[in-house]
Design an enzyme around this catalytic site. Structure first.
Site, short mmCIF file in Angstrom:
data_model
loop_
_atom_site.label_atom_id
_atom_site.label_comp_id
_atom_site.label_asym_id
_atom_site.label_seq_id
_atom_site.Cartn_x
_atom_site.Cartn_y
_atom_site.Cartn_z
N ARG A 183 -34.84 -34.84 11.62
CA ARG A 183 -35.46 -33.84 10.76
C ARG A 183 -36.91 -34.20 10.41
O ARG A 183 -37.76 -33.32 10.28
CB ARG A 183 -34.63 -33.64 9.49
CG ARG A 183 -34.98 -32.38 8.76
CD ARG A 183 -33.97 -32.03 7.69
NE ARG A 183 -34.27 -30.71 7.19
CZ ARG A 183 -33.73 -29.59 7.64
NH1 ARG A 183 -32.84 -29.65 8.61
NH2 ARG A 183 -34.05 -28.42 7.15
N ARG A 201 -34.74 -22.55 6.90
CA ARG A 201 -34.77 -24.02 6.91
C ARG A 201 -35.52 -24.53 5.68
O ARG A 201 -36.45 -23.88 5.20
CB ARG A 201 -35.47 -24.55 8.16
CG ARG A 201 -34.82 -24.15 9.46
CD ARG A 201 -33.59 -24.97 9.75
NE ARG A 201 -33.06 -24.68 11.08
CZ ARG A 201 -31.95 -25.19 11.57
NH1 ARG A 201 -31.23 -26.03 10.83
NH2 ARG A 201 -31.53 -24.88 12.77
N ILE A 202 -35.13 -25.70 5.21
CA ILE A 202 -35.83 -26.35 4.10
C ILE A 202 -37.03 -27.09 4.67
O ILE A 202 -36.90 -27.87 5.63
CB ILE A 202 -34.89 -27.31 3.36
CG1 ILE A 202 -33.74 -26.53 2.72
CG2 ILE A 202 -35.66 -28.09 2.30
CD1 ILE A 202 -32.65 -27.41 2.14
N ASN A 224 -42.30 -18.27 -0.70
CA ASN A 224 -40.98 -17.93 -0.19
C ASN A 224 -40.43 -16.74 -0.97
O ASN A 224 -40.77 -16.53 -2.13
CB ASN A 224 -40.01 -19.11 -0.34
CG ASN A 224 -38.67 -18.84 0.31
OD1 ASN A 224 -38.58 -18.31 1.41
ND2 ASN A 224 -37.59 -19.22 -0.37
N THR A 225 -39.56 -15.98 -0.33
CA THR A 225 -38.86 -14.88 -0.99
C THR A 225 -37.37 -15.17 -0.97
O THR A 225 -36.85 -15.73 0.01
CB THR A 225 -39.18 -13.53 -0.30
OG1 THR A 225 -38.46 -12.49 -0.95
CG2 THR A 225 -38.83 -13.55 1.17
N HIS A 226 -36.68 -14.80 -2.05
CA HIS A 226 -35.26 -15.15 -2.20
C HIS A 226 -34.51 -13.97 -2.82
O HIS A 226 -34.99 -13.38 -3.79
CB HIS A 226 -35.13 -16.38 -3.10
CG HIS A 226 -33.73 -16.84 -3.27
ND1 HIS A 226 -33.02 -17.49 -2.29
CD2 HIS A 226 -32.86 -16.73 -4.32
CE1 HIS A 226 -31.80 -17.76 -2.72
NE2 HIS A 226 -31.68 -17.31 -3.96
N ASP A 252 -41.47 -25.84 -3.24
CA ASP A 252 -41.60 -27.26 -3.54
C ASP A 252 -40.51 -28.01 -2.77
O ASP A 252 -39.90 -27.46 -1.86
CB ASP A 252 -41.55 -27.52 -5.05
CG ASP A 252 -40.23 -27.14 -5.69
OD1 ASP A 252 -39.26 -26.83 -4.94
OD2 ASP A 252 -40.15 -27.16 -6.93
N ALA A 253 -40.24 -29.25 -3.15
CA ALA A 253 -39.31 -30.07 -2.39
C ALA A 253 -37.84 -29.72 -2.63
O ALA A 253 -36.97 -30.21 -1.91
CB ALA A 253 -39.54 -31.55 -2.73
N ASP A 282 -35.18 -23.60 -3.42
CA ASP A 282 -35.48 -22.42 -4.25
C ASP A 282 -35.79 -22.81 -5.69
O ASP A 282 -35.37 -22.14 -6.64
CB ASP A 282 -34.30 -21.42 -4.20
CG ASP A 282 -34.02 -20.95 -2.79
OD1 ASP A 282 -34.97 -20.72 -2.04
OD2 ASP A 282 -32.83 -20.81 -2.44
#
Length: 198
Positions: free
Chosen positions: A63, A89-90, A105-107, A139-140, A143
């Site tokens: 990864r 993916r993260i 990002n959108t959630h 961020d890390a 979400d």
């Protein structure tokens, strides 16, 4: 000059299409990247003459190597902003370090409620009466980044996961376009958990 944005997709690319179809955008989509070679979002980009790239996790030794390849591919386009538009993916430390507080990002939920890959299903299972969608900085965490905007969607008694998700997507696409437009025009400031677009 319009801001330069790179878009990450994993699937059909409807959020990407909304960004491409926006009237008078303050941005130019300079590249579209996917973790899947069969993502239809790549086809949407190619129809517009936008460069595309596939960085498949399975093609990397681990990864960390994938994350480094992803960061390198994105940096080649020199984007002002990176937009995750249905990217499943993260993102790792290499990408986050390359674009600090510049990844959006959108959630499909009202964060911090129902993070993760099954937000719509989880909201229905919990029995909430309203849910919605969120646009946030990445961020890390999963979400967990500072929230830029949210919209509420009411849950109907006859909703199932598919019907609810379709109504959320309508709000999600509109909010993503508006938020990216504002970010490209005005930028944003981040103070702890609070992200503000002037």
């Amino acid at each position: 000059m319009p801001a330069r944005i790179a878009v990450l997709v994993s699937g059909s690319g409807t959020n990407l299409q909304a960004l491409l179809d926006a009237p008078d955008p303050a941005y130019e989509v300079v590249g579209v990247l996917s973790d899947r070679a069969d993502a239809h979002g790549l086809v949407r980009a190619q129809h517009r003459g936008i460069p595309v790239e596939v960085v498949d996790l399975g093609d990397s030794t681990d990864r960390s190597a994938w994350d480094a390849r992803l960061a390198e591919a994105l940096q080649a386009w020199e984007p002002d902003w990176v937009v995750c538009a249905g990217f499943m993916r993260i993102l790792g430390p290499c990408v986050l370090a390359a674009f600090p507080s510049r990844i959006v990002n959108t959630h499909p939920a009202l964060l911090p409620a129902f993070p993760g890959a099954h937000a719509v299903r989880d909201a229905l299972a919990y029995g909430v009466r309203v849910t919605g969608c969120t646009v946030h900085l990445v961020d890390a965490g999963v979400d967990t980044g500072p929230i830029l905007d949210q919209r509420v969607v009411c849950i109907r008694d006859d909703d199932d996961e598919e019907s609810l998700h379709e109504r959320i997507k309508v709000e999600e696409r509109a909010m993503l376009v508006e938020t990216v437009q504002r970010l490209c025009q005005h930028g944003c400031t981040v103070d702890g958990r609070k992200a503000t677009i002037p």
